[in-house]
Design an enzyme around this catalytic site. Sequence first.
Site, PDB file in Angstrom:
ATOM      1  N   ASP A  64       0.766  -1.291   0.051  1.00  0.00           N
ATOM      2  CA  ASP A  64       0.082  -0.057   0.020  1.00  0.00           C
ATOM      3  C   ASP A  64       0.845   1.349  -0.071  1.00  0.00           C
ATOM      4  OD1 ASP A  64       0.903  -0.436   2.499  1.00  0.00           O
ATOM      5  OD2 ASP A  64      -0.799  -0.493   3.448  1.00  0.00           O
ATOM      6  N   ASN A  86      -7.744  -2.211  14.063  1.00  0.00           N
ATOM      7  CA  ASN A  86      -9.099  -2.583  13.739  1.00  0.00           C
ATOM      8  C   ASN A  86      -9.249  -3.926  12.881  1.00  0.00           C
ATOM      9  OD1 ASN A  86      -7.888  -1.613  11.337  1.00  0.00           O
ATOM     10  ND2 ASN A  86      -9.568   0.196  11.119  1.00  0.00           N
ATOM     11  N   HIS A 104      -7.253  -4.299  10.128  1.00  0.00           N
ATOM     12  CA  HIS A 104      -6.890  -3.896   8.569  1.00  0.00           C
ATOM     13  C   HIS A 104      -5.660  -4.657   8.215  1.00  0.00           C
ATOM     14  CE1 HIS A 104      -4.837  -0.071  10.163  1.00  0.00           C
ATOM     15  NE2 HIS A 104      -3.798  -0.662   9.246  1.00  0.00           N
TER      16      HIS A 104
HETATM   17  C1  GLP Z   1      -0.546   0.562   8.696  1.00  0.00           C
HETATM   18  C2  GLP Z   1      -0.171  -0.298   7.320  1.00  0.00           C
HETATM   19  C3  GLP Z   1      -0.332  -1.597   7.695  1.00  0.00           C
HETATM   20  C4  GLP Z   1       0.325  -2.140   8.953  1.00  0.00           C
HETATM   21  C5  GLP Z   1      -0.414  -1.517   9.915  1.00  0.00           C
HETATM   22  C6  GLP Z   1       0.008  -1.670  11.533  1.00  0.00           C
HETATM   23  O1  GLP Z   1      -1.596   1.037   8.519  1.00  0.00           O
HETATM   24  N1  GLP Z   1      -0.886   0.072   5.905  1.00  0.00           N
HETATM   25  O2  GLP Z   1       0.338  -2.574   6.539  1.00  0.00           O
HETATM   26  O3  GLP Z   1      -0.122  -3.421   9.259  1.00  0.00           O
HETATM   27  O4  GLP Z   1      -0.174   0.054   9.834  1.00  0.00           O
HETATM   28  O5  GLP Z   1       1.309  -0.968  11.845  1.00  0.00           O
HETATM   29  P1  GLP Z   1       2.084  -1.191  12.972  1.00  0.00           P
HETATM   30  O6  GLP Z   1       3.032  -2.411  12.710  1.00  0.00           O
HETATM   31  O7  GLP Z   1       2.920   0.018  13.139  1.00  0.00           O
HETATM   32  O8  GLP Z   1       1.309  -1.631  14.315  1.00  0.00           O
END
Ligand code: GLP
Length: 236
Positions: free
Chosen positions: A67, A136, A138
Amino acid sequence: MRIYRMESYQEVSRRAANIIAAQITLKPDTVLGLATGSTPVGTYRQLIELNKQGDLDFSCVKTVNLDEYCGVPADHEQSYRYFMNHNLFNHINIDPANTNVPDGMAKDLQSECERYDKLISDFNGIDLQVLGIGHNGHIGFNEPDDCFEKTTHVVELKQSTIDANSRFFASVDNVPKRALTMGIQTIMAARKILLIASGADKRKILERALFGPITPQVPASVLQMHNDLTVVCCVD
Ligand code: GLP
């Protein structure tokens, strides 16, 4: 589904890096799907170490990132392209031309989504997709929704995601409201998936994703349907 419960973030990073390294060793021209966020940073550090020691060769590897924010230029510190260059690509022997991140600056975002899907299918799909998980549920930027979005698409970020990611920006107002993300079908088509999670704050959502009902309201729950899912976590 295989779940490795590790004792620390360091162990998560080492195990995840070893799984990625094994994949690349067995298939040097691996198509590697990559993720951003704070979770994989330690994994990428381990991969850099293995590369420096001469134990891991990225010269034939191709990468596709999940992304990218819309409207954030590649050289901006908070773009995912910048993140990948600085946390991994600049430190390993990968050909920059073999690294791919959706272009969030594209004039025509819809065409960019189509280009990205075609790129992945021209690569004959993804061999190993690395994923983190948002609070959440995602994955990539596939936010909770009424249905699973299939292919690469433009997404309006949820306020909870904007808030969570605001720690990387000067203020919450600076966080982009939209992003491009691979869709669920593309992620699920990866031949192997490696989900990494770390921190007690991820425990609840990880449990819901792996053992709760499969629902687009928890996008990561779809991973239960994948036939080669490895989870490496430390969430106690
Ligand atoms: C972002 C990215 C995701 C990632 C998520 C969690 O939103 N788009 O791909 O998994 O953050 O991030 P973190 O690892 O900092 O908790």
